[in-house]
Design a protein around this motif. Structure first.
Motif, PDB file in Angstrom:
ATOM      1  N   ALA A 136       0.777  -1.366  -0.339  1.00 25.67           N
ATOM      2  CA  ALA A 136      -0.041  -0.307  -0.465  1.00 25.67           C
ATOM      3  C   ALA A 136       0.686   1.506  -0.077  1.00 25.67           C
ATOM      4  O   ALA A 136       0.325   1.938  -0.045  1.00 25.67           O
TER       5      ALA A 136
ATOM      6  N   ASP B 144       1.258   4.070  -7.301  1.00 25.19           N
ATOM      7  CA  ASP B 144       0.583   3.939  -7.797  1.00 25.19           C
ATOM      8  C   ASP B 144       1.750   3.732  -9.437  1.00 25.19           C
ATOM      9  O   ASP B 144       1.330   2.648 -10.160  1.00 25.19           O
TER      10      ASP B 144
ATOM     11  N   ARG C 293       3.594   0.947  -8.695  1.00 23.31           N
ATOM     12  CA  ARG C 293       2.960   0.074  -8.843  1.00 23.31           C
ATOM     13  C   ARG C 293       2.379  -1.069 -10.501  1.00 23.31           C
ATOM     14  O   ARG C 293       3.507  -1.891 -10.740  1.00 23.31           O
TER      15      ARG C 293
ATOM     16  N   PRO D 176      -3.941  -4.127  -2.422  1.00 24.52           N
ATOM     17  CA  PRO D 176      -2.970  -3.517  -2.515  1.00 24.52           C
ATOM     18  C   PRO D 176      -1.803  -3.952  -3.106  1.00 24.52           C
ATOM     19  O   PRO D 176      -1.894  -5.145  -3.152  1.00 24.52           O
TER      20      PRO D 176
ATOM     21  N   TYR E  89      -7.065   4.992   1.440  1.00 28.56           N
ATOM     22  CA  TYR E  89      -6.273   4.590   0.370  1.00 28.56           C
ATOM     23  C   TYR E  89      -7.046   5.486  -0.642  1.00 28.56           C
ATOM     24  O   TYR E  89      -7.303   4.225  -2.208  1.00 28.56           O
TER      25      TYR E  89
ATOM     26  N   ARG F 294      -5.050   5.490  -4.079  1.00 32.63           N
ATOM     27  CA  ARG F 294      -5.065   4.198  -4.824  1.00 32.63           C
ATOM     28  C   ARG F 294      -6.257   3.545  -4.936  1.00 32.63           C
ATOM     29  O   ARG F 294      -6.979   2.739  -6.014  1.00 32.63           O
TER      30      ARG F 294
ATOM     31  N   HIS G 131      -6.912   5.155  -7.841  1.00 31.16           N
ATOM     32  CA  HIS G 131      -6.431   4.352  -9.482  1.00 31.16           C
ATOM     33  C   HIS G 131      -7.206   3.506 -10.007  1.00 31.16           C
ATOM     34  O   HIS G 131      -7.460   2.910 -11.584  1.00 31.16           O
TER      35      HIS G 131
END
Length: 152
Positions: free
Chosen positions: A33, A37, A40, A70, A115, A118, A121
């Motif tokens: 987490a 983004d 990732r 996550p 979060y 995220r 995203h």
């Protein structure tokens, strides 16, 4: 009238199924987490996996209940990586459409748990194949609210 009630019940049941599946699979991994983004997306895109491998990994992630969690090893991340390589891949598009009702509750909890970046995203990844989806619009508003007024 009866038809509207049936449709309403169907949507409620789909939402409940998504909530149950989301609760069953949604846990936070603090290390994952904490990645942005961009980190990732870059790590998965740079993994060197081909489309067939990414689709296989997406299927495995679904079987293991890793829908939108996550990290970059959830089904949505694998499908998005496929669409990065092939923007109109029908298998990835259909997989994302089927995943959305199950993942909506998990996305909502992710946003509510701090979060929001995220969650936003993930909403954007789903919007690639469902740009006019009402559920995504509501989740986007929730994430934007959390980011604007809570800073997370």
């Amino acid at each position: 009238m009866k038809n509207q009630w049936n449709m309403s019940m169907r949507h409620s049941l789909v939402g409940l199924l998504g909530l149950v599946l989301g609760l069953a699979q949604f846990t936070f991994d603090a290390r994952a987490a904490s990645l942005s983004d961009t980190q990732r997306a870059t790590s998965l895109s740079a993994s060197g996996l081909g489309i067939s491998e990414l689709l296989a990994q997406a299927g495995k992630a679904i079987a293991e209940g890793r829908l939108v969690g996550p990290g970059n090893e959830s089904a949505i991340d694998y499908y998005a990586a496929v669409l990065d390589q092939d923007p109109h891949n029908p298998i990835a598009e259909e997989g994302m459409r089927e995943l959305l009702p199950m993942a909506a509750g998990a996305i909502e909890r992710m946003i509510g748990s701090g979060y929001a970046e995220r969650g936003l995203h993930i909403v954007d990844m789903f919007a690639r194949v469902e740009p006019n989806n009402h559920t995504l619009a509501v989740l986007r508003q929730f994430a934007v609210y959390r980011l604007r007024y809570w800073g997370r």
